[in-house]
Enzyme design. Structure first.
Site, PDB file in Angstrom:
ATOM      1  N   ASP A 178       0.753  -1.237  -0.130  1.00  0.00           N
ATOM      2  CA  ASP A 178       0.353   0.071   0.798  1.00  0.00           C
ATOM      3  C   ASP A 178       0.494   1.327  -0.324  1.00  0.00           C
ATOM      4  OD1 ASP A 178      -2.551  -1.279   0.202  1.00  0.00           O
ATOM      5  OD2 ASP A 178      -1.991  -1.817   2.773  1.00  0.00           O
TER       6      ASP A 178
ATOM      7  N   LYS B 208       1.837   2.417  -4.729  1.00  0.00           N
ATOM      8  CA  LYS B 208       2.319   1.908  -6.304  1.00  0.00           C
ATOM      9  C   LYS B 208       1.955   1.700  -7.314  1.00  0.00           C
ATOM     10  CE  LYS B 208       2.193  -2.766  -4.235  1.00  0.00           C
ATOM     11  NZ  LYS B 208       1.997  -2.221  -3.531  1.00  0.00           N
TER      12      LYS B 208
ATOM     13  N   LYS C 231      -0.445   4.161  -8.650  1.00  0.00           N
ATOM     14  CA  LYS C 231       0.243   5.360  -8.790  1.00  0.00           C
ATOM     15  C   LYS C 231       0.643   5.940  -8.792  1.00  0.00           C
ATOM     16  CE  LYS C 231       0.578  10.130  -6.961  1.00  0.00           C
ATOM     17  NZ  LYS C 231       0.870  11.828  -5.909  1.00  0.00           N
TER      18      LYS C 231
ATOM     19  N   ASN D 187      -5.439 -10.079  -3.458  1.00  0.00           N
ATOM     20  CA  ASN D 187      -5.146  -9.401  -2.055  1.00  0.00           C
ATOM     21  C   ASN D 187      -5.282  -8.066  -2.145  1.00  0.00           C
ATOM     22  OD1 ASN D 187      -2.905 -10.662  -3.059  1.00  0.00           O
ATOM     23  ND2 ASN D 187      -1.873 -11.198  -1.953  1.00  0.00           N
TER      24      ASN D 187
ATOM     25  N   GLY E 208      -4.559  -4.522  -3.481  1.00  0.00           N
ATOM     26  CA  GLY E 208      -6.180  -2.760  -3.467  1.00  0.00           C
ATOM     27  C   GLY E 208      -5.073  -2.270  -4.321  1.00  0.00           C
ATOM     28  N   HIS E 209      -4.957  -1.648  -5.561  1.00  0.00           N
ATOM     29  CA  HIS E 209      -3.913  -1.074  -5.815  1.00  0.00           C
ATOM     30  C   HIS E 209      -5.043  -0.067  -6.749  1.00  0.00           C
ATOM     31  CE1 HIS E 209      -0.929  -3.629  -7.223  1.00  0.00           C
ATOM     32  NE2 HIS E 209      -1.673  -3.218  -6.315  1.00  0.00           N
ATOM     33  N   THR E 210      -4.990   1.477  -5.892  1.00  0.00           N
ATOM     34  CA  THR E 210      -5.770   2.126  -5.903  1.00  0.00           C
ATOM     35  C   THR E 210      -5.200   3.733  -6.765  1.00  0.00           C
ATOM     36  OG1 THR E 210      -6.196   2.226  -3.366  1.00  0.00           O
ATOM     37  CG2 THR E 210      -7.570   4.603  -4.698  1.00  0.00           C
TER      38      THR E 210
ATOM     39  N   GLN F 295       1.409  -6.250  -3.052  1.00  0.00           N
ATOM     40  CA  GLN F 295       2.418  -6.583  -1.955  1.00  0.00           C
ATOM     41  C   GLN F 295       4.118  -6.042  -2.048  1.00  0.00           C
ATOM     42  OE1 GLN F 295       0.950  -9.664  -3.243  1.00  0.00           O
ATOM     43  NE2 GLN F 295      -0.736  -8.377  -2.842  1.00  0.00           N
TER      44      GLN F 295
ATOM     45  N   THR G  48       3.127 -12.816   3.003  1.00  0.00           N
ATOM     46  CA  THR G  48       2.428 -13.022   1.031  1.00  0.00           C
ATOM     47  C   THR G  48       3.035 -14.012   0.955  1.00  0.00           C
ATOM     48  OG1 THR G  48       0.894 -12.728  -0.140  1.00  0.00           O
ATOM     49  CG2 THR G  48       3.399 -11.960  -0.016  1.00  0.00           C
TER      50      THR G  48
ATOM     51  N   GLY H 193     -10.546  -3.468   4.457  1.00  0.00           N
ATOM     52  CA  GLY H 193     -11.203  -2.332   5.144  1.00  0.00           C
ATOM     53  C   GLY H 193     -10.681  -1.600   6.177  1.00  0.00           C
TER      54      GLY H 193
HETATM   55  P1  GDP Z   1      -0.827   0.298  -3.842  1.00  0.00           P
HETATM   56  O1  GDP Z   1      -1.222  -0.408  -2.523  1.00  0.00           O
HETATM   57  O2  GDP Z   1       0.897   0.037  -3.397  1.00  0.00           O
HETATM   58  O3  GDP Z   1      -0.784   0.215  -4.930  1.00  0.00           O
HETATM   59  O4  GDP Z   1      -1.625   1.267  -2.570  1.00  0.00           O
HETATM   60  P2  GDP Z   1      -2.593   1.516  -2.528  1.00  0.00           P
HETATM   61  O5  GDP Z   1      -3.927   2.324  -3.237  1.00  0.00           O
HETATM   62  O6  GDP Z   1      -3.235   0.975  -1.721  1.00  0.00           O
HETATM   63  O7  GDP Z   1      -2.713   2.759  -0.791  1.00  0.00           O
HETATM   64  C1  GDP Z   1      -1.873   3.776  -1.580  1.00  0.00           C
HETATM   65  C2  GDP Z   1      -3.103   4.967  -1.042  1.00  0.00           C
HETATM   66  O8  GDP Z   1      -3.014   6.386  -0.813  1.00  0.00           O
HETATM   67  C3  GDP Z   1      -4.530   5.209  -2.520  1.00  0.00           C
HETATM   68  O9  GDP Z   1      -5.635   5.794  -0.710  1.00  0.00           O
HETATM   69  C4  GDP Z   1      -3.782   6.680  -2.820  1.00  0.00           C
HETATM   70  O10 GDP Z   1      -4.445   7.403  -3.444  1.00  0.00           O
HETATM   71  C5  GDP Z   1      -3.037   7.153  -1.698  1.00  0.00           C
HETATM   72  N1  GDP Z   1      -1.817   7.795  -2.476  1.00  0.00           N
HETATM   73  C6  GDP Z   1      -1.175   7.303  -3.432  1.00  0.00           C
HETATM   74  N2  GDP Z   1       0.311   8.870  -3.165  1.00  0.00           N
HETATM   75  C7  GDP Z   1      -0.262   9.255  -2.180  1.00  0.00           C
HETATM   76  C8  GDP Z   1      -0.049  10.522  -1.884  1.00  0.00           C
HETATM   77  O11 GDP Z   1       1.350  11.117  -2.550  1.00  0.00           O
HETATM   78  N3  GDP Z   1      -0.533  11.749  -0.720  1.00  0.00           N
HETATM   79  C9  GDP Z   1      -2.222  11.275  -0.693  1.00  0.00           C
HETATM   80  N4  GDP Z   1      -2.254  12.212  -0.016  1.00  0.00           N
HETATM   81  N5  GDP Z   1      -2.137   9.669  -1.295  1.00  0.00           N
HETATM   82  C10 GDP Z   1      -1.721   8.730  -1.978  1.00  0.00           C
HETATM   83  P1  IMO Z   2      -0.658  -4.199  -2.272  1.00  0.00           P
HETATM   84  O1  IMO Z   2      -0.652  -4.800  -3.518  1.00  0.00           O
HETATM   85  C1  IMO Z   2      -0.405  -4.368   2.231  1.00  0.00           C
HETATM   86  C2  IMO Z   2      -0.856  -8.272   3.546  1.00  0.00           C
HETATM   87  C3  IMO Z   2      -2.217  -8.939   4.928  1.00  0.00           C
HETATM   88  C4  IMO Z   2      -1.191 -10.352   5.438  1.00  0.00           C
HETATM   89  C5  IMO Z   2      -0.244 -10.263   4.612  1.00  0.00           C
HETATM   90  C6  IMO Z   2      -1.328 -12.094   4.101  1.00  0.00           C
HETATM   91  O2  IMO Z   2      -2.111  -3.437  -2.231  1.00  0.00           O
HETATM   92  O3  IMO Z   2       0.213  -3.415  -2.168  1.00  0.00           O
HETATM   93  P2  IMO Z   2      -1.996 -12.642   2.347  1.00  0.00           P
HETATM   94  O4  IMO Z   2      -3.989 -12.811   2.023  1.00  0.00           O
HETATM   95  O5  IMO Z   2      -1.444 -12.208   0.932  1.00  0.00           O
HETATM   96  O6  IMO Z   2      -1.745 -14.358   1.722  1.00  0.00           O
HETATM   97  O7  IMO Z   2      -1.885 -12.224   3.567  1.00  0.00           O
HETATM   98  O8  IMO Z   2      -0.114 -10.101   3.120  1.00  0.00           O
HETATM   99  N1  IMO Z   2      -0.939  -8.530   2.440  1.00  0.00           N
HETATM  100  C7  IMO Z   2      -1.046  -6.320   1.845  1.00  0.00           C
HETATM  101  N2  IMO Z   2      -0.587  -5.746   2.411  1.00  0.00           N
HETATM  102  N3  IMO Z   2      -1.014  -4.263   0.806  1.00  0.00           N
HETATM  103  C8  IMO Z   2      -1.305  -5.756   0.041  1.00  0.00           C
HETATM  104  O9  IMO Z   2      -1.700  -5.461  -1.155  1.00  0.00           O
HETATM  105  C9  IMO Z   2      -1.106  -6.759   0.897  1.00  0.00           C
HETATM  106  N4  IMO Z   2      -1.508  -7.975   0.213  1.00  0.00           N
HETATM  107  C10 IMO Z   2      -1.637  -8.768   1.077  1.00  0.00           C
HETATM  108  O10 IMO Z   2      -2.960  -8.104   5.253  1.00  0.00           O
HETATM  109  O11 IMO Z   2      -0.947  -9.255   6.632  1.00  0.00           O
HETATM  110 MG    MG Z   3      -2.940  -1.771  -2.031  1.00  0.00          MG
END
Ligand code: GDP
Ligand code: IMO
Ligand code: MG
Length: 425
Positions: free
Chosen positions: A13, A16, A18, A38, A40-42, A222, A237, A300
């Site tokens: 999280d 990545k 973005k 697993n 979640g890329h936003t 991840q 993971t 969540g």
């Molecule tokens: P990923 O799994 O690495 O792709 O990241 P996620 O999407 O799970 O979580 C990153 C969160 O931070 C998302 O809600 C993005 O919209 C938000 N985000 C990404 N870059 C920035 C930033 O530079 N500033 C802020 N405030 N939010 C960001």
């Molecule tokens: P992105 O790509 C953050 C964590 C789970 C748990 C561990 C193992 O959005 O960065 P799993 O279901 O993979 O067997 O769970 O890994 N986990 C993540 N944490 N971002 C993720 O993906 C994750 N994918 C799995 O919370 O601790």
């Molecule tokens: Mg994520």
């Protein structure tokens, strides 16, 4: 730059998606190489949020061919609901490709994930319960069912029926609810037929693309410290998000890769259990979580929060051959009077320079911090390095100095365009 890998440098999280969205502008293929739903890329575009679990984050661009490569484990209900969601919002998925070698996730994998977590009692991993670990376990046990198996519907049905019956016995033994085998055969038969046009040999596709000068972006899910081999085992993971996994997960050799971008937040978060050296249990941790909106996209769950840890980042540089960093969410630190960066570890009074290989040691580590003045200015509108307050510039320079590689992109907000390019050389 024919092949670029984007990899999470922390526990996921990091933002990545973005950065992938930004880099997609100059790439033809955007390829997921491991993990499954697993992730979640936003990506946020003009206030519209796209939360992607399986479809590569480059899909938002018309010129991009999104590829789900052989290293991914694919949950068909999620894949199709994502395709439907995107198409209903005017984003075409007609170019999407799914590797014939990618393994499929079935309901028994989710059942086993839940059983395994329940059996761990108080020592849960905190998985996403998506069946990721059991699906990779079946791949390793050589009993997995792959996307290419949908080409022969009768065989596909027989494979599902056989496995489901065997898995039902194990589920019943563990006290779980057996699955309806024939219902599953019908449902997956229909989804298999829908999958067929997307399935291809993605290895030839990518190699032929490279031969024709296409640029390829490999999208890690991840992160480094969730890597099955290199992360904080067993709180990891079941795949290899590190850059080496990008080769195995796509069929591209290591010499194709010439740029490896590590993504890190300006602080640290983790979802699920496991050691976390700089975790905060005070008001600062609460502020990071609240201001950073640190709740999992997929489950969540509230993410655990702490200060930036450059000992981790130095290790991530080694493991992935990182060539540069993207530093995201710098804006989340706007309101702090002072900010901390962990630059060293201490274990039972001794300084530690290498990242520990045992989680029980990690749980006892004391972080060594440096403290820097905050900037007390909103960064979100900033688009040039020189527009950043001096304190924010100093923060970035300290990160570069301690990690030893340059920061290229700095995130200052959630929107697609909320970033600035820091270094140019
Ligand atoms: P990923 O799994 O690495 O792709 O990241 P996620 O999407 O799970 O979580 C990153 C969160 O931070 C998302 O809600 C993005 O919209 C938000 N985000 C990404 N870059 C920035 C930033 O530079 N500033 C802020 N405030 N939010 C960001
Ligand atoms: P992105 O790509 C953050 C964590 C789970 C748990 C561990 C193992 O959005 O960065 P799993 O279901 O993979 O067997 O769970 O890994 N986990 C993540 N944490 N971002 C993720 O993906 C994750 N994918 C799995 O919370 O601790
Ligand atoms: Mg994520």
């Amino acid at each position: 730059m024919p092949v670029t890998v984007v990899v999470g440098a922390q526990w996921g999280d990091e933002g990545k998606a973005k950065v992938i969205d930004l880099l997609s502008k100059e790439h033809t293929f955007v390829v997921r190489y491991q993990g499954g739903h697993n992730a979640g890329h936003t990506v946020v575009v003009d206030g519209d949020k796209y939360a992607l679990q399986l479809v590569p984050s480059g899909v938002l661009y018309e010129h991009v061919i999104p590829v789900i490569a052989n290293g991914v484990v694919v949950d068909l209900p999620t894949l199709f609901s994502e395709v439907d969601m995107l198409e209903s919002r005017g984003i075409s998925c007609s170019e999407l490709k799914v590797s014939s070698r990618a393994h499929l996730i079935f309901p028994w994998h989710q059942a086993h994930d839940a059983i395994a977590e329940a059996m761990r009692g108080d020592d849960k991993i905190g998985t996403t319960l998506k069946g990721i670990g059991p699906a990779y376990a079946d791949k390793a046990r050589r009993v997995g069912i792959r996307a290419g198996d949908v080409h022969d519907p009768e065989r596909f049905a027989a494979l599902i029926r056989d496995r489901a019956k065997a898995e039902n016995k194990l589920i019943a033994e563990a006290g779980g609810e057996p699955l309806d085998v024939e219902d599953m055969v019908i449902q997956f038969g229909e989804m298999g037929a829908r999958l067929k046009p997307y399935v291809c040999d993605t290895i030839s596709l990518l190699h032929n693309g490279l031969a024709n000068s296409a640029h390829v972006l490999l999208e890690g899910a991840q992160a480094t410290f969730l890597d099955l081999d290199h992360g904080t085992y067993p709180y990891v993971t079941s795949s290899n998000p590190t850059a080496g996994g990008a080769c195995a997960g796509t069929g591209l050799g290591p010499r194709h890769i010439d740029r490896v971008v590590g993504i890190t937040k300006a602080y640290t978060t983790r979802v699920g259990a496991g050691p976390f050296v700089t975790e905060l249990f005070d008001e600062d941790g609460e502020t990071l979580g609240r201001v950073g909106k640190e709740f999992g996209t997929v489950t969540g769950r509230a993410r655990r929060c702490g200060w930036l840890d450059v000992v981790m980042l130095r290790y991530a540089v080694r493991l992935n051959s990182l060539t540069e960093l993207s530093l995201t969410k710098l804006d989340i630190l706007d309101g702090f009077e002072t900010v901390k960066i962990c630059t060293g570890y201490s274990y039972r009074g001794e300084e530690i320079t290498e990242y520990p290989d045992r989680y029980d040691v990690l749980e006892e580590i004391e972080p060594v911090y440096i403290e820097l003045p905050g900037w007390g200015t909103a960064l979100t509108e900033k688009r040039e390095p020189s527009h950043l307050p001096q304190e924010a510039q100093d923060f970035i320079r300290v990160v570069e100095e301690h990690v030893g590689i340059p920061v290229r992109v700095v995130g200052v907000g959630a929107e697609r365009d909320d970033y600035l390019v820091w270094g140019s050389e």
